[in-house]
Motif scaffolding. Sequence first.
Motif, mmCIF file in Angstrom:
data_model
loop_
_atom_site.group_PDB
_atom_site.id
_atom_site.type_symbol
_atom_site.label_atom_id
_atom_site.label_comp_id
_atom_site.label_asym_id
_atom_site.label_seq_id
_atom_site.Cartn_x
_atom_site.Cartn_y
_atom_site.Cartn_z
ATOM 1 N N GLY A 34 2.067 20.014 -17.433
ATOM 2 C CA GLY A 34 0.189 20.585 -17.198
ATOM 3 C C GLY A 34 0.820 21.804 -15.456
ATOM 4 N N ASP A 35 2.241 21.672 -15.413
ATOM 5 C CA ASP A 35 2.324 22.275 -13.987
ATOM 6 C C ASP A 35 1.787 21.326 -12.719
ATOM 7 O OD1 ASP A 35 4.053 23.867 -12.463
ATOM 8 O OD2 ASP A 35 2.565 25.445 -12.540
ATOM 9 N N VAL A 36 1.384 20.417 -12.632
ATOM 10 C CA VAL A 36 0.865 19.327 -11.776
ATOM 11 C C VAL A 36 1.267 18.279 -10.908
ATOM 12 C CG1 VAL A 36 -1.542 19.596 -13.102
ATOM 13 C CG2 VAL A 36 -0.214 17.885 -12.930
ATOM 14 N N VAL A 37 1.261 18.156 -10.120
ATOM 15 C CA VAL A 37 1.286 16.833 -9.361
ATOM 16 C C VAL A 37 0.991 15.493 -8.834
ATOM 17 C CG1 VAL A 37 1.613 16.001 -6.763
ATOM 18 C CG2 VAL A 37 2.108 18.588 -7.430
ATOM 19 N N VAL A 38 1.756 15.247 -9.252
ATOM 20 C CA VAL A 38 0.757 13.716 -10.946
ATOM 21 C C VAL A 38 0.924 12.803 -8.920
ATOM 22 C CG1 VAL A 38 -0.114 12.255 -11.743
ATOM 23 C CG2 VAL A 38 0.396 14.078 -12.486
ATOM 24 N N VAL A 39 -0.350 11.558 -8.113
ATOM 25 C CA VAL A 39 0.223 10.438 -7.730
ATOM 26 C C VAL A 39 -0.638 9.480 -7.872
ATOM 27 C CG1 VAL A 39 -0.609 9.866 -5.224
ATOM 28 C CG2 VAL A 39 -0.216 11.937 -5.542
ATOM 29 N N LEU A 98 1.021 -1.349 -0.216
ATOM 30 C CA LEU A 98 0.052 0.064 0.253
ATOM 31 C C LEU A 98 0.654 1.308 -0.431
ATOM 32 C CD1 LEU A 98 -2.548 -1.178 2.496
ATOM 33 C CD2 LEU A 98 -2.890 -1.395 -0.114
ATOM 34 N N HIS A 99 1.200 1.623 -0.956
ATOM 35 C CA HIS A 99 2.140 3.054 -1.374
ATOM 36 C C HIS A 99 1.699 3.342 -2.559
ATOM 37 C CE1 HIS A 99 4.597 -0.682 0.956
ATOM 38 N NE2 HIS A 99 4.924 0.062 1.025
ATOM 39 N N LEU A 100 2.496 4.656 -2.550
ATOM 40 C CA LEU A 100 1.654 5.360 -3.698
ATOM 41 C C LEU A 100 3.316 6.378 -4.416
ATOM 42 C CD1 LEU A 100 2.295 8.703 -2.420
ATOM 43 C CD2 LEU A 100 -0.686 7.766 -1.298
ATOM 44 N N ASN A 101 3.044 6.852 -5.582
ATOM 45 C CA ASN A 101 3.706 7.418 -6.183
ATOM 46 C C ASN A 101 3.698 9.082 -6.452
ATOM 47 O OD1 ASN A 101 5.692 4.708 -6.743
ATOM 48 N ND2 ASN A 101 3.674 4.736 -7.214
ATOM 49 N N ILE A 102 4.381 9.692 -6.263
ATOM 50 C CA ILE A 102 4.069 11.150 -6.648
ATOM 51 C C ILE A 102 5.123 12.124 -7.711
ATOM 52 C CG2 ILE A 102 4.435 13.674 -5.723
ATOM 53 C CD1 ILE A 102 3.681 11.953 -3.111
ATOM 54 N N THR A 103 4.800 12.505 -8.902
ATOM 55 C CA THR A 103 5.584 13.288 -9.847
ATOM 56 C C THR A 103 5.118 14.773 -9.741
ATOM 57 O OG1 THR A 103 5.646 11.093 -11.042
ATOM 58 C CG2 THR A 103 6.518 12.838 -11.690
ATOM 59 N N THR A 104 6.236 15.766 -9.312
ATOM 60 C CA THR A 104 5.839 16.547 -9.022
ATOM 61 C C THR A 104 6.797 17.759 -10.026
ATOM 62 O OG1 THR A 104 5.595 18.678 -7.199
ATOM 63 C CG2 THR A 104 6.863 17.015 -6.915
ATOM 64 N N PRO A 105 6.277 18.687 -10.532
ATOM 65 C CA PRO A 105 7.558 19.960 -11.869
ATOM 66 C C PRO A 105 8.923 20.245 -10.221
ATOM 67 C CG PRO A 105 5.058 20.193 -12.220
ATOM 68 C CD PRO A 105 5.070 19.317 -10.426
ATOM 69 N N ASP A 106 10.225 20.843 -11.053
ATOM 70 C CA ASP A 106 11.124 20.974 -10.125
ATOM 71 C C ASP A 106 11.266 22.126 -9.107
ATOM 72 O OD1 ASP A 106 13.570 19.252 -10.438
ATOM 73 O OD2 ASP A 106 14.003 21.101 -12.287
ATOM 74 N N ALA A 107 10.369 22.717 -9.101
ATOM 75 C CA ALA A 107 10.185 23.788 -7.397
ATOM 76 C C ALA A 107 9.574 23.994 -6.658
ATOM 77 C CB ALA A 107 9.200 25.321 -8.564
ATOM 78 N N THR A 108 10.627 23.730 -5.416
ATOM 79 C CA THR A 108 9.668 22.914 -4.739
ATOM 80 C C THR A 108 8.723 24.481 -3.648
ATOM 81 O OG1 THR A 108 11.944 24.007 -3.366
ATOM 82 C CG2 THR A 108 12.307 22.111 -3.943
ATOM 83 N N ALA A 109 9.011 25.384 -3.973
ATOM 84 C CA ALA A 109 8.014 26.650 -3.620
ATOM 85 C C ALA A 109 7.590 26.670 -4.476
ATOM 86 C CB ALA A 109 8.627 26.984 -2.395
ATOM 87 N N HIS A 129 -4.723 3.211 -11.664
ATOM 88 C CA HIS A 129 -4.562 2.364 -12.575
ATOM 89 C C HIS A 129 -5.460 1.431 -12.611
ATOM 90 C CE1 HIS A 129 -3.781 -1.632 -10.302
ATOM 91 N NE2 HIS A 129 -3.286 -0.864 -9.167
ATOM 92 N N GLY A 130 -5.798 0.786 -14.208
ATOM 93 C CA GLY A 130 -6.786 -0.397 -14.428
ATOM 94 C C GLY A 130 -6.098 -1.602 -14.155
ATOM 95 N N GLY A 131 -6.921 -2.762 -14.859
ATOM 96 C CA GLY A 131 -6.266 -3.802 -14.782
ATOM 97 C C GLY A 131 -7.137 -4.888 -14.167
ATOM 98 N N GLY A 132 -8.559 -4.535 -14.238
ATOM 99 C CA GLY A 132 -9.612 -5.781 -13.973
ATOM 100 C C GLY A 132 -9.537 -6.110 -12.975
ATOM 101 N N PHE A 133 -9.151 -5.174 -11.778
ATOM 102 C CA PHE A 133 -9.316 -4.931 -10.391
ATOM 103 C C PHE A 133 -8.505 -6.835 -9.634
ATOM 104 C CE2 PHE A 133 -13.081 -2.403 -10.795
ATOM 105 C CZ PHE A 133 -13.235 -2.190 -10.049
ATOM 106 N N THR A 134 -7.525 -7.230 -10.691
ATOM 107 C CA THR A 134 -6.655 -7.931 -10.325
ATOM 108 C C THR A 134 -5.303 -8.158 -10.893
ATOM 109 O OG1 THR A 134 -7.272 -9.202 -12.982
ATOM 110 C CG2 THR A 134 -8.989 -9.955 -11.098
ATOM 111 N N THR A 135 -4.864 -7.047 -11.608
ATOM 112 C CA THR A 135 -3.274 -6.841 -11.815
ATOM 113 C C THR A 135 -2.846 -4.835 -11.524
ATOM 114 O OG1 THR A 135 -3.990 -6.598 -14.236
ATOM 115 C CG2 THR A 135 -3.653 -8.477 -13.506
ATOM 116 N N GLY A 136 -1.929 -4.418 -11.926
ATOM 117 C CA GLY A 136 -1.839 -3.568 -11.987
ATOM 118 C C GLY A 136 -0.367 -2.697 -10.855
ATOM 119 N N ALA A 137 -0.139 -1.273 -11.250
ATOM 120 C CA ALA A 137 0.321 -0.578 -10.538
ATOM 121 C C ALA A 137 0.657 0.803 -10.530
ATOM 122 C CB ALA A 137 1.879 -0.890 -10.120
ATOM 123 N N GLY A 138 0.951 1.556 -9.380
ATOM 124 C CA GLY A 138 0.798 2.770 -9.867
ATOM 125 C C GLY A 138 2.264 3.132 -10.676
#
Length: 538
Positions: free
Chosen positions: A172-177, A128-139, A151-160
């Motif tokens: 898009g200058d967004v944070v993706v989790v 039960l982990h997640l991954n974060i991608t964020t643009p460079d600027a820290t502030a 993620h998809g995968g029929g509720f049986t496969t896949g990974a974030g």
Amino acid sequence: MTTHHALTTLTCALTAALATTWPTAPPTQPTATTVRTAATTVRTVAGPERTAATTVRTHVGAVRGTAHDGYRTFEGIPYAAPPVGNLRWAPPHPAAPWPGVRDATRPASACPQPADEVPGGSTDEDCLHLNITTPDATAPARPRPVIVWLHGGGFTTGAGSSYDAHRMATRGDVVVVTVNYRLGALGFLAHSGLPGSGTFGLADQQAALRWVRTEIGAFGGDAHNVTLAGESAGGYSVCAQLTSPAAEGLFDRAIIESAPCTGTPDRPFAPSSVPLPTARATGDELATKVGCASSHDVTACLRQVTVPRLLAAQNTDQQPAYATPLLPTDPGAAIAAGRFHHVPVLIGNNHDEGNGWAAGIIQAGNPVTPDTWPDVVSAFFPSPVQTKAIIREYPVHGTDGGPVLGAVIGDANFACPTAHTAALLATQVPTWRYEFADKHAPPLTPGTPPFPLGAQHASELPYLFDLGGHPRTLTAAQHRLANTMINYWTHFARTTNPNTPSSPPWPQQTPLSLTPNHITPTPTTNSDHHCTLWNTLG
């Protein structure tokens, strides 16, 4: 072809289609002191400034991520305790704090699953982990919108971790989790002795959303502007969260890709959820298969069964259970009744959703010809009235049977239900509908299919993500389409409206056709997809 055989073939075809979307080996992960450029990989000395840029403090401990060229990633962050021992088939518990700085430079294990989509599969329940991608600027000048991807995968496969989101984050200058959640029987087992039966995977997703509300500000994200997004089973998860009382207040917008919330039970890919009694019957079958049905304490017995044995015994198809505390009502029925969280929605499907399944069925030794067509249709739609109407609406001539079967699958299960769902949503909330229609989208599988697959299920994903860390080969026109899609998706996340000054106008609820050279509103796609027939058939 019996109905059971047809459905099994269909499921296997999808699994095969999506399995090779990801590489056969995981991509090499850069270290915390690696900067990637277009031409080469440059190792740098990790000075204090770079360490600070990649170290973030959360309420349960600090994490050190990876600095890339223009963005940062933080991978394998636990948002809940490992669901092992007595926590197997229990609601997610908070993650324990950790001392020092946790290494977040590589993904954690995928949740347990067979070796299909994720190379080698997984038997690790500590997932039960997640991954974060964020643009460079820290502030940043102001907190960035957040997109949480299921993620998809029929509720049986896949990974974030299969979804590299750096293009979406930077453009898009967004944070993706991206999120891992429990899958298969470990995520959706239902049994009378288990509180939360049938919805553990959905509960995980809610735990991740609560984590985001609490922690994402440290990564530059706006905790008050969260978009929940997903494709296929991930999209059906968004449908469920839209109607789950426990998800109220956890997200502010929704993106649903290739997952109409209002599918009907008599169609091969429906329903997206099952009644609790049905789920419990499936749970009883599993207990019997693993030798726990006659145990004095069935739950305790099941918690002793090894993960490989559970994976071998579980059904191919898994769905969340409704008539449960977390999901009181079937999501389709709840949306039809207007009982859902009133947040703006972006929803759509691909033009040729069913072609991948149709190709798999043919390659499995089930030809579709004028002679076999009635039997093929009746395998999926056993009602003689339905069969006759479908054959009349979708005639097969000569050798064109594959695309015709693909059209039936796609229209019945995706295009027409999506139009219906969007119409229902639009009576209550701002709704934007799209159809991805690039007939030359990059193939998801190697080899030559029995017919051109066009814009099949999942073919829009390479336009939003680098799957498995490997960029897809796109033409110049397809790159422009990818940029336009990212602009739409992220501007929707930022403002509730996908339109930008530089993108083709997208009218609210009028479907937008997304192709490399023609991004245009279309008055209706119903005639193209024979939706009059499917609406008549219920």
